[in-house]
Design a protein around this motif. Structure first.
Motif, PDB file in Angstrom:
ATOM      1  N   ARG A   1       0.558  -1.174   0.243  1.00  0.00           N
ATOM      2  CA  ARG A   1       0.110   0.371  -0.559  1.00  0.00           C
ATOM      3  C   ARG A   1       0.753   1.675  -0.538  1.00  0.00           C
ATOM      4  N   GLN A   2       2.245   1.444   0.645  1.00  0.00           N
ATOM      5  CA  GLN A   2       2.866   2.202   0.742  1.00  0.00           C
ATOM      6  C   GLN A   2       3.386   2.569  -0.566  1.00  0.00           C
ATOM      7  N   SER A   3       4.314   1.671  -1.245  1.00  0.00           N
ATOM      8  CA  SER A   3       4.265   2.034  -2.687  1.00  0.00           C
ATOM      9  C   SER A   3       3.643   2.287  -3.607  1.00  0.00           C
ATOM     10  N   ILE A   4       2.237   1.825  -3.629  1.00  0.00           N
ATOM     11  CA  ILE A   4       1.192   2.523  -4.422  1.00  0.00           C
ATOM     12  C   ILE A   4       0.862   3.591  -4.188  1.00  0.00           C
ATOM     13  N   ALA A   5       1.138   3.938  -2.944  1.00  0.00           N
ATOM     14  CA  ALA A   5       0.688   5.608  -2.356  1.00  0.00           C
ATOM     15  C   ALA A   5       1.835   6.589  -2.993  1.00  0.00           C
ATOM     16  N   GLU A   6       2.991   5.783  -2.940  1.00  0.00           N
ATOM     17  CA  GLU A   6       4.460   7.290  -3.296  1.00  0.00           C
ATOM     18  C   GLU A   6       4.232   7.140  -5.081  1.00  0.00           C
ATOM     19  N   LYS A   7       4.167   6.050  -5.486  1.00  0.00           N
ATOM     20  CA  LYS A   7       3.534   5.514  -6.696  1.00  0.00           C
ATOM     21  C   LYS A   7       2.954   4.953  -7.820  1.00  0.00           C
ATOM     22  N   PRO A   8       1.621   5.633  -8.160  1.00  0.00           N
ATOM     23  CA  PRO A   8       1.192   4.845  -8.141  1.00  0.00           C
ATOM     24  C   PRO A   8       1.093   4.322  -9.671  1.00  0.00           C
ATOM     25  N   LEU A   9       0.194   3.274 -10.078  1.00  0.00           N
ATOM     26  CA  LEU A   9       0.849   2.219 -10.807  1.00  0.00           C
ATOM     27  C   LEU A   9      -0.323   2.912 -11.930  1.00  0.00           C
ATOM     28  N   ALA A  10       0.293   2.971 -13.202  1.00  0.00           N
ATOM     29  CA  ALA A  10      -0.612   3.081 -14.879  1.00  0.00           C
ATOM     30  C   ALA A  10      -1.485   2.245 -15.109  1.00  0.00           C
ATOM     31  N   SER A  11      -2.885   2.972 -15.276  1.00  0.00           N
ATOM     32  CA  SER A  11      -3.849   2.036 -15.837  1.00  0.00           C
ATOM     33  C   SER A  11      -3.694   1.880 -16.927  1.00  0.00           C
ATOM     34  N   ALA A  12      -4.787   0.904 -16.949  1.00  0.00           N
ATOM     35  CA  ALA A  12      -4.218   0.061 -18.972  1.00  0.00           C
ATOM     36  C   ALA A  12      -4.755   0.823 -19.475  1.00  0.00           C
ATOM     37  N   GLY A  13      -5.570   1.525 -19.254  1.00  0.00           N
ATOM     38  CA  GLY A  13      -6.633   2.623 -20.015  1.00  0.00           C
ATOM     39  C   GLY A  13      -5.355   3.560 -20.948  1.00  0.00           C
TER      40      GLY A  13
END
Length: 330
Positions: A84-96
């Motif tokens: 959760r901390q990693s995603i909050a710091e660098k959100p993953l790009a959506s498929a779109g």
């Protein structure tokens, strides 16, 4: 007369017989062996050797304690917290977003021009804005357009590069009747384009740009053989001349038919989708979440006279477009 026995049954007798003769009294004694040099050294430095051995043992223990220990296994809660901390710091790009990033270098803005002041006498003038197709619209924003002195925009559409030599696929109704066609690439380069071929039965046209960017990329095309309703798709283009714009939706159906409101033409074997498409999207690519082109946006269905998107769009399968461009089928 008795014979002397050859052997005796008595152990005592044997022991007495085999015992070595006693040494004569007064015989010289052998001297004891001299001690080795190692023993002599150890005897002289015994204390120092013990101290050295103790120091070696202490150093070994200190090295063992200073060595890095293997990390303890993480608990499920710790792993969840780190993710959760990693995603909050660098959100993953959506498929779109990934699909848009892949297709956008191949998307172009297509504009058809008429000579200024000749729209009234143009034999094609009455055909321009009278179809519910995203490219034949009232969204031709400039009259006597500043881009080409002496010409005016008759409509704005979209195209997609399918060969990196500047071959572009768009809708026929975007360029039909235009006296001049210009395309704008994503790096800002503008160029005239000539019409190579048309496929009226699919409302498709193939253009060739007179000049191209040095790093032009052709779109990747994918067969629609395994395309399924519910699959997510992205429509990219210039709705109402604004763009490039992207809208996401799903494939709503396959093998659909569409007839223009005037009944001029029947298009068959279309992909139905619900990604928002409006006038100006015509000729733009319909892409999968992998950024692969499966269709060319060509029409929208609206029972009213507003000519805006209400949830049903149509695209020509890319197989038809590829054949018209002289490319081998999938």
């Amino acid at each position: 007369m008795k014979k002397a026995p050859l052997y005796s049954r008595s152990r005592r007798g044997v022991a007495a017989t085999d015992a070595p003769p006693p040494e004569p009294v007064g015989a010289p004694q052998e001297a004891p062996a001299a001690p080795s040099r190692l023993r002599v050294f150890a005897g002289r430095h015994e204390r120092a050797l013990w101290v050295a051995a103790l120091l070696v043992l202490v150093l070994a223990v200190m090295s063992w304690r200073a060595a890095p220990k293997p990390p303890a296994p993480l608990s499920f809660e710790q792993i969840d917290h780190l993710v959760r901390q990693s995603i909050a710091e660098k959100p993953l790009a959506s498929a779109g977003a990934k699909a848009y990033e892949k297709i956008i270098p191949s998307v172009v803005r297509v504009v058809g021009y008429d000579r200024a002041g000749q729209s009234g006498t143009d034999p094609h003038a009455d055909r321009k804005p009278r179809r519910d197709t995203p490219g034949s619209d009232d969204a031709r924003p400039k009259r006597d357009g500043g881009e080409l002195p002496g010409f005016e925009e008759r409509g704005v559409g979209t195209g997609v590069v399918i060969v990196d030599n500047g071959t572009i696929l768009t809708n026929l109704h975007v360029v039909l009747g235009a006296e001049r066609v210009r395309v704008t690439f994503m790096d800002g380069l503008e160029a005239d384009a000539k019409l190579l071929s048309v496929m009226p039965e699919h409302d498709l046209a193939v253009l060739r740009a007179s000049k191209i960017p040095d790093d032009l990329y052709a779109a990747t095309m994918r067969s629609t053989a395994d395309l399924q309703p519910g699959e997510r798709v992205l429509a990219v283009g210039f709705p109402f001349g604004i763009g490039p714009s992207a809208s996401e939706g799903v494939v709503s159906g396959l093998k659909r038919e569409f007839r223009s409101p005037e009944g001029e033409r029947m298009l068959t074997n279309l992909i139905q989708f619900d990604a928002a498409a409006n006038p100006g999207n015509s000729g733009g690519p319909l892409v999968t979440m992998e950024g692969e082109v499966v269709g060319i946006v060509t029409a929208i269905l609206n029972p009213t006279k507003q000519r805006v998107f209400v949830g049903i769009g149509f695209a020509v399968p890319i197989e038809n477009a590829a054949q018209g461009a002289g490319m081998p089928p999938f």
